[in-house]
Write a protein that holds these residues in place. Structure first.
Motif, mmCIF file in Angstrom:
data_model
loop_
_atom_site.group_PDB
_atom_site.id
_atom_site.type_symbol
_atom_site.label_atom_id
_atom_site.label_comp_id
_atom_site.label_asym_id
_atom_site.label_seq_id
_atom_site.Cartn_x
_atom_site.Cartn_y
_atom_site.Cartn_z
ATOM 1 N N THR A 165 68.791 24.556 8.147
ATOM 2 C CA THR A 165 69.227 25.836 7.576
ATOM 3 C C THR A 165 68.310 26.181 6.408
ATOM 4 N N VAL A 166 67.682 27.367 6.510
ATOM 5 C CA VAL A 166 66.886 27.858 5.383
ATOM 6 C C VAL A 166 67.689 28.977 4.738
ATOM 7 N N ALA A 167 68.052 28.787 3.483
ATOM 8 C CA ALA A 167 68.784 29.828 2.748
ATOM 9 C C ALA A 167 67.784 30.637 1.936
ATOM 10 N N VAL A 168 67.872 31.960 2.071
ATOM 11 C CA VAL A 168 66.998 32.852 1.307
ATOM 12 C C VAL A 168 67.897 33.663 0.381
ATOM 13 N N LEU A 169 67.736 33.482 -0.916
ATOM 14 C CA LEU A 169 68.610 34.161 -1.883
ATOM 15 C C LEU A 169 67.937 35.425 -2.412
ATOM 16 N N GLY A 170 68.531 36.572 -2.098
ATOM 17 C CA GLY A 170 67.986 37.854 -2.543
ATOM 18 C C GLY A 170 67.368 38.603 -1.383
ATOM 19 N N TYR A 219 66.533 23.918 3.213
ATOM 20 C CA TYR A 219 65.438 24.503 2.433
ATOM 21 C C TYR A 219 65.992 25.720 1.708
ATOM 22 N N LEU A 220 65.476 25.939 0.498
ATOM 23 C CA LEU A 220 65.962 27.075 -0.294
ATOM 24 C C LEU A 220 64.791 27.917 -0.802
ATOM 25 N N ILE A 221 64.903 29.228 -0.603
ATOM 26 C CA ILE A 221 63.928 30.166 -1.192
ATOM 27 C C ILE A 221 64.705 31.083 -2.128
ATOM 28 N N VAL A 222 64.361 31.052 -3.395
ATOM 29 C CA VAL A 222 65.055 31.884 -4.375
ATOM 30 C C VAL A 222 64.181 33.093 -4.688
#
Ligand SMILES: Cc1cc2nc3c(=O)[nH]c(=O)nc-3n(C[C@H](O)[C@H](O)[C@H](O)COP(=O)(O)OP(=O)(O)OC[C@H]3O[C@@H](n4cnc5c(N)ncnc54)[C@H](O)[C@@H]3O)c2cc1C
Length: 383
Positions: free
Chosen positions: A5-10, A100-103
């Motif tokens: 799961t890749v979370a993209v915030l914004g 994975y996280l992309i802020v």
């Protein structure tokens, strides 16, 4: 391999590009989840057109829920916490676990300790630009002050563009003799980061258009009753319409997560956009990337976009092949609308040493036309 799961915030510029690119590169066993507090993505380079009544909000906004057609999961929720140790995002009563996280949560606006600043109008938000449309249409004489309240702010060209477009707007209405336009900013020169030559060219354009330019100016407070700006050294300046560029801050939730220090931006590797936390990346306005000349990389959509491409490709490569391959090189360009149907084009490499290698192409109809095409194709391409 188990699905990741890749979370993209914004769901702004960086988030939308990253989510799209990841979806193209990763097979459907992997989840791409995009989170934003609003379902509407609006494209800021067109806010000045909204202010002047040349565009309406619907033309420059897209529904983030449309991305689900492509296989991107979209959650409309306020992000209230980022738990880096548990790898979980908290949103109004929901939790999202990520690998994975992309802020890419941009900036939050504030008035800082400048009392009265909250009474200023602004085209730094879509709602603000819509409100200003009415105020400007009804403005027939007096003093307009555009004030940059603090540094850094996004899109270094936008205050200058606003002043030049207002100049042309009132000339067209044959009211310019009645309207004074002032631009006050803490910067020592326009577009400082782009170097002396670009600064000089912008200064010359401003002078040729009789815009009262006041660099090195710090706003202390606003007196909305008396309609006066209080500046440093006890100077005060009257206004009739105040347009503010608000103070930009890292979002509170990002600071509370430990991704940024008090008063600072998120530190990243300037090529990979990796933070100090494993598999956590930050892109766009939220980052603080120092350049060789000591100034930060400007906060601009062009960089959020380029960084998103790099991070998405590297995450996809790591998930599928276990290696990283891409590096962000610091290239960026932007249009600076100057009125009369023209725009200048500022372009170059901001990572160049000993200082950014940036040029400005002179205002022409071509660049204005290119900007219009860019806005349309950008929204079409990513939605
Ligand atoms: C008037 C104006 C003109 C501009 N012109 C240009 C230009 O010509 N060229 C250019 O390159 N750049 C331009 N910019 C700058 C550009 O818009 C930004 O640099 C760009 O949008 C940054 O992208 P980002 O993804 O970092 O952040 P953003 O696009 O700001 O996106 C951040 C997103 O995060 C969401 N978010 C934040 N906190 C939360 C939370 N707690 N919960 C849920 N969601 C949250 C927000 O709702 C937002 O959608 C302009 C900006 C302005 C204001």
């Amino acid at each position: 391999m188990a699905g990741k799961t890749v979370a993209v915030l914004g769901g702004g510029v960086g988030g939308v590009v990253a989510a799209n690119r990841l979806r193209k590169l990763l097979s459907r066993e992997h989840r791409i989840v995009l989170v934003d507090r609003t379902v509407w993505h609006s494209f800021a380079p067109a806010y000045t057109s909204v202010m002047l009544g040349q565009k309406v909000a619907q033309q420059i906004s897209r529904d983030l829920r449309r991305l689900s057609r492509k296989g991107i999961e979209f959650i409309a929720a306020e992000i209230t916490g980022i738990d880096l140790s548990r790898r979980a995002i908290h949103m109004d009563g929901q939790e999202l676990a990520y690998d994975y996280l992309i802020v890419s949560m941009g900036t939050q606006y504030s008035v800082g300790d400048i009392s009265g600043l909250g009474t200023a109008s602004t085209y730094y938000t879509l709602e603000g630009a819509e409100g200003l449309r009415e105020e400007i249409a009804n403005f027939t004489s007096g003093r307009i002050a555009i004030v940059v309240a603090g540094l850094p702010y996004k899109c270094p060209a936008a205050p200058y563009e606003g002043a030049l477009l207002l100049d042309h707007y009132f000339r067209r209405k044959r009211l310019r003799a009645e309207v004074e336009i002032r631009l006050l900013t803490p910067e020592p020169t326009p577009l400082l980061v782009a170097g002396k030559a670009v600064s000089r060219e912008v200064e010359e354009i401003l002078a040729g258009r009789e815009i009262w330019y006041s660099p090195n100016t710090r706003l202390q407070s606003v007196d909305p009753e008396a309609k006066r700006l209080n500046l440093q050294d006890g100077i005060d300046v009257p206004y009739d319409l105040l347009i503010g560029v608000p103070i930009h801050e890292v979002p509170t939730v990002v600071r509370e997560a430990g991704l940024a220090q008090e008063g600072g931006w998120v530190k990243v590797d300037r090529e990979t956009l990796a933070t100090q936390f494993e598999r956590v990346y930050a892109i766009g306005d939220i980052t603080g990337i120092p350049l060789a000349n000591g100034l930060p990389l400007p906060k601009a959509g062009v960089f959020a976009h380029g960084e998103a491409e790099v991070v998405a490709r590297n995450i996809a490569a790591e998930i599928s092949a276990g290696e990283r391959r891409w590096a962000f090189g610091g290239d960026g360009s932007c249009f600076l609308e100057t009125g009369y149907g023209k725009a200048a084009y500022v372009t170059g490499n901001f990572y160049a040493e000993p200082e950014p290698d940036v040029r400005m192409r002179q205002p022409s109809f071509l660049w204005r036309w290119m900007k219009e095409g860019f806005i349309r194709t950008w929204l079409w391409r990513w939605f």
